[in-house]
Design a protein around this motif. Structure first.
Motif, PDB file in Angstrom:
ATOM      1  N   LEU A   1      59.389  17.747  16.019  1.00  0.00           N
ATOM      2  CA  LEU A   1      59.333  16.311  16.122  1.00  0.00           C
ATOM      3  C   LEU A   1      59.915  16.029  17.605  1.00  0.00           C
ATOM      4  N   ASP A   2      59.101  15.232  18.285  1.00  0.00           N
ATOM      5  CA  ASP A   2      59.371  15.161  19.828  1.00  0.00           C
ATOM      6  C   ASP A   2      60.044  13.638  19.752  1.00  0.00           C
ATOM      7  N   VAL A   3      60.887  13.381  20.648  1.00  0.00           N
ATOM      8  CA  VAL A   3      61.375  11.809  20.969  1.00  0.00           C
ATOM      9  C   VAL A   3      61.444  11.946  22.402  1.00  0.00           C
ATOM     10  N   LEU A   4      60.725  11.021  22.989  1.00  0.00           N
ATOM     11  CA  LEU A   4      60.741  10.722  24.356  1.00  0.00           C
ATOM     12  C   LEU A   4      61.694   9.698  24.821  1.00  0.00           C
ATOM     13  N   VAL A   5      62.649  10.005  25.767  1.00  0.00           N
ATOM     14  CA  VAL A   5      63.542   8.953  26.334  1.00  0.00           C
ATOM     15  C   VAL A   5      63.325   9.154  27.933  1.00  0.00           C
ATOM     16  N   LEU A   6      64.123   8.085  28.736  1.00  0.00           N
ATOM     17  CA  LEU A   6      63.914   8.111  30.059  1.00  0.00           C
ATOM     18  C   LEU A   6      64.921   8.815  30.818  1.00  0.00           C
ATOM     19  N   ARG A   7      64.540   9.747  31.646  1.00  0.00           N
ATOM     20  CA  ARG A   7      65.466  10.572  32.567  1.00  0.00           C
ATOM     21  C   ARG A   7      66.863   9.829  32.955  1.00  0.00           C
ATOM     22  N   ARG A   8      66.599   8.412  33.175  1.00  0.00           N
ATOM     23  CA  ARG A   8      67.605   7.654  33.615  1.00  0.00           C
ATOM     24  C   ARG A   8      68.709   7.390  32.664  1.00  0.00           C
ATOM     25  N   ASP A   9      68.199   7.536  31.608  1.00  0.00           N
ATOM     26  CA  ASP A   9      69.126   7.337  30.180  1.00  0.00           C
ATOM     27  C   ASP A   9      69.783   8.667  29.639  1.00  0.00           C
ATOM     28  N   GLN A  10      69.546   9.627  30.178  1.00  0.00           N
ATOM     29  CA  GLN A  10      70.037  10.870  29.704  1.00  0.00           C
ATOM     30  C   GLN A  10      71.544  10.894  29.068  1.00  0.00           C
ATOM     31  N   ALA A  11      72.449  10.227  30.066  1.00  0.00           N
ATOM     32  CA  ALA A  11      73.654  10.327  29.850  1.00  0.00           C
ATOM     33  C   ALA A  11      74.165   9.717  28.390  1.00  0.00           C
ATOM     34  N   LEU A  12      73.165   8.326  28.339  1.00  0.00           N
ATOM     35  CA  LEU A  12      73.655   7.886  27.039  1.00  0.00           C
ATOM     36  C   LEU A  12      72.935   8.606  25.710  1.00  0.00           C
TER      37      LEU A  12
END
Length: 207
Positions: free
Chosen positions: A50-61
């Protein structure tokens, strides 16, 4: 890089992920085959992950939200090697693929994908010419689960199409309106100008 090499997968369901991400204060989207199923409103096939896409700039969150999880990054991507994603580590391109499980002894259950952004624009990691406003990148189910817009998911599936990708394409194609088909056709032309999907998309795409 497969589960047979790096351990067992028992993928979460989209509703399980939505519960985990309920407190997220950043955008995220169900991606992969599950995104197509959420778009068409029915199950199409079995899923290995199961894939979840997030933005790289939000990786710390994301890293903070999953602080109690066991997280490993594919380094280098696609080469069958994982290493721990250390707390506080900032992942730089080309690293974008993170395997997640609740504990070190649990099966893998979520695959995080980091994607790029510039301001209000999503930018494809495959070619920066391919982009969309972030507020057009996804859709939301009636129960509130965000998922990647099917035309964007099909773009990612077009690079190395497998039988399951053909299944997904056939299922969701009737739901794509003319602008979505045009965007998808234009995007595929950039990465795979001879792709067989273009014949189905070109009648309503820009020439």
């Amino acid at each position: 890089m497969g589960a047979d090499v790096l351990g067992r997968w028992v993928p979460d369901r989209p509703e399980d992920v939505a519960a985990v991400f309920a407190k997220a204060d950043f955008p995220w989207w169900i991606a992969g085959g599950y995104a197509i199923e959420l778009a068409v409103g029915r199950e199409l096939r079995a899923h290995g992950d199961l894939d979840v896409l997030v933005l790289r700039r939000d990786q710390a969150l994301v890293r903070g939200l999953l602080a109690d999880w066991d997280l490993h990054v594919a380094d280098p991507p696609g080469q069958g090697e994982l290493r721990p994603w250390r707390p506080g580590e900032v992942l730089q391109p080309p690293l974008h693929d993170i395997w997640c499980r609740c504990t070190p002894n649990a099966p893998w259950s979520v695959q995080l994908i980091l994607d790029e952004a510039e301001g209000t624009q999503w930018v494809s990691r495959r070619d920066p010419a391919i982009r969309l406003p972030i507020d057009q990148l996804g859709r939301t189910t009636e129960t509130g689960i965000p998922y990647l817009a099917p035309e964007v998911q099909l773009f990612y599936k077009a690079k190395a199409t497998r039988d399951k990708d053909e299944t997904d394409f056939e299922a969701v194609l009737p739901l794509l309106d003319a602008p979505a088909r045009a965007w998808l056709a234009d995007a595929i032309k950039v990465i795979a100008p001879g792709h067989n999907w273009l014949r189905r998309l070109l009648p309503v795409s820009r020439t």
